[in-house]
Scaffold this active site. Structure first.
Site, PDB file in Angstrom:
ATOM      1  N   ASN A 133     -44.285 -37.140  23.181  1.00  0.00           N
ATOM      2  CA  ASN A 133     -45.433 -38.009  22.879  1.00  0.00           C
ATOM      3  C   ASN A 133     -46.725 -37.520  23.536  1.00  0.00           C
ATOM      4  OD1 ASN A 133     -46.724 -40.886  22.425  1.00  0.00           O
ATOM      5  ND2 ASN A 133     -46.903 -40.447  24.619  1.00  0.00           N
ATOM      6  N   LYS A 143     -51.061 -29.574  16.351  1.00  0.00           N
ATOM      7  CA  LYS A 143     -50.120 -30.531  15.760  1.00  0.00           C
ATOM      8  C   LYS A 143     -49.417 -29.930  14.539  1.00  0.00           C
ATOM      9  CE  LYS A 143     -50.500 -34.229  18.440  1.00  0.00           C
ATOM     10  NZ  LYS A 143     -49.363 -34.856  19.136  1.00  0.00           N
ATOM     11  N   TYR A 194     -56.874 -29.496  18.140  1.00  0.00           N
ATOM     12  CA  TYR A 194     -55.854 -30.548  18.025  1.00  0.00           C
ATOM     13  C   TYR A 194     -55.084 -30.368  16.714  1.00  0.00           C
ATOM     14  CZ  TYR A 194     -54.102 -35.444  17.737  1.00  0.00           C
ATOM     15  OH  TYR A 194     -53.331 -36.576  17.627  1.00  0.00           O
ATOM     16  N   ARG A 234     -49.262 -44.510  29.752  1.00  0.00           N
ATOM     17  CA  ARG A 234     -50.190 -45.394  29.019  1.00  0.00           C
ATOM     18  C   ARG A 234     -49.993 -45.146  27.520  1.00  0.00           C
ATOM     19  NH1 ARG A 234     -55.122 -42.121  27.882  1.00  0.00           N
ATOM     20  NH2 ARG A 234     -54.983 -40.207  29.079  1.00  0.00           N
TER      21      ARG A 234
END
Ligand code: NDP
Length: 250
Positions: free
Chosen positions: A88, A169, A165, A14
């Site tokens: 991704n 990252k 998060y 998705r």
């Protein structure tokens, strides 16, 4: 053995991953669509293949070391090379949580999915990437997870808080720089790119009220402006962090 460029995209059942697969397949790539859920992967790959592209589902939870080893062996055996890897897959589940309130399990989960997984997958797929004429690795980063923005008191993103998060990252950007240095001699480029705010589940769910600034881009527009980093041109840059075609602060 296919002469088309072979691309593997994680977390592609998705959202942006799926759109990356769709656009690569439309450009003639042979696409391996990664999904941790086999059925959701099969459905997404079948939809893309139905539109005329070459797209196959591959089951991968990026935190599963055994699956990573299996996929590396399969890619080697089936294609002998890998031209494109897009890291991704990611989670974001601590929006608005202060660092002092961060749950250890959430911190470890974000690091596992968003950093350790892509790091180990890139290492495992480095041999077939090195065998490509123009290997390309793209890590999906975010300007919210940029050390530059995090340490700049004047950054417009300074109040966007999601510590687990963000840290994961920023670590992923470190992986970009590290792999870019090692793989450069074999013509493999490694870049991070922020797609902008994009209308996906991640771009919509549980967001604080940013008013009109929330998720203004469609996945299709966001992906179109990312794919130049996968071009097999000799001029494709390496070791950069990009957003909307511009180099941005790590
Ligand atoms: P989504 O939440 O829509 O999709 C995330 C995908 O990652 C899903 O396919 C999900 O699978 C998969 N995934 C989660 N955990 C794992 C795992 N352990 N192993 C394999 N797959 C997993 O996110 P987006 O499409 O919006 O984001 C894609 C990338 O772009 C991410 O790296 C994100 O950080 C980055 N990004 C997105 C922005 C945006 O505005 N949307 C902004 C900046 C960066 P499942 O369906 O099974 O949960």
């Amino acid at each position: 053995m296919t002469t088309a460029r072979v691309a593997f995209v994680t977390g592609a059942n998705r959202g942006l991953g799926r759109e990356i697969c769709r656009q690569l397949a439309a450009r003639g790539y042979e696409v391996l669509l990664g999904s941790r859920d086999p059925e959701r992967g099969r459905v997404a790959a079948a939809d893309i293949a139905a539109a005329g592209g070459a797209c196959h589902a591959v089951t991968l939870d990026v935190t599963d070391a055994a699956q990573i080893a299996e996929i590396a062996a399969d890619v080697d055996q089936r294609y002998g090379r890998l031209d494109v890897l897009v890291n991704n897959a990611a989670i974001l589940n601590d929006l608005g949580v202060d660092p002092t309130a961060t749950d250890e399990a959430v911190l470890r989960q974000n690091l596992d999915v968003n950093f350790v997984g892509p790091f180990m997958l890139t290492a495992a797929l480095a041999p077939p990437l090195r065998r490509s004429d123009a290997g390309r690795v793209l890590n999906l980063g975010t300007q919210v997870g940029s050390f530059g923005n995090l340490t700049d008191p004047d950054s417009p993103l300074i109040d966007d808080i999601c510590p687990a998060y963000q840290a994961s990252k920023i670590a992923l950007n470190a992986a970009t720089a590290l792999f870019a240095k090692e793989l450069r001699a074999d013509g493999v480029t490694v870049n991070s790119a922020c797609p902008g705010w994009v209308m996906t589940d991640m771009g919509h769910d549980d967001l604080p009220d940013y008013g009109d600034a929330v998720a203004p881009m469609s996945p299709s527009d966001a992906v179109e402006q990312l794919l130049w980093l996968l071009d097999d041109e000799a001029t494709t840059p390496t070791r950069g962090f990009w957003s909307l075609g511009e180099q941005v602060s790590w």
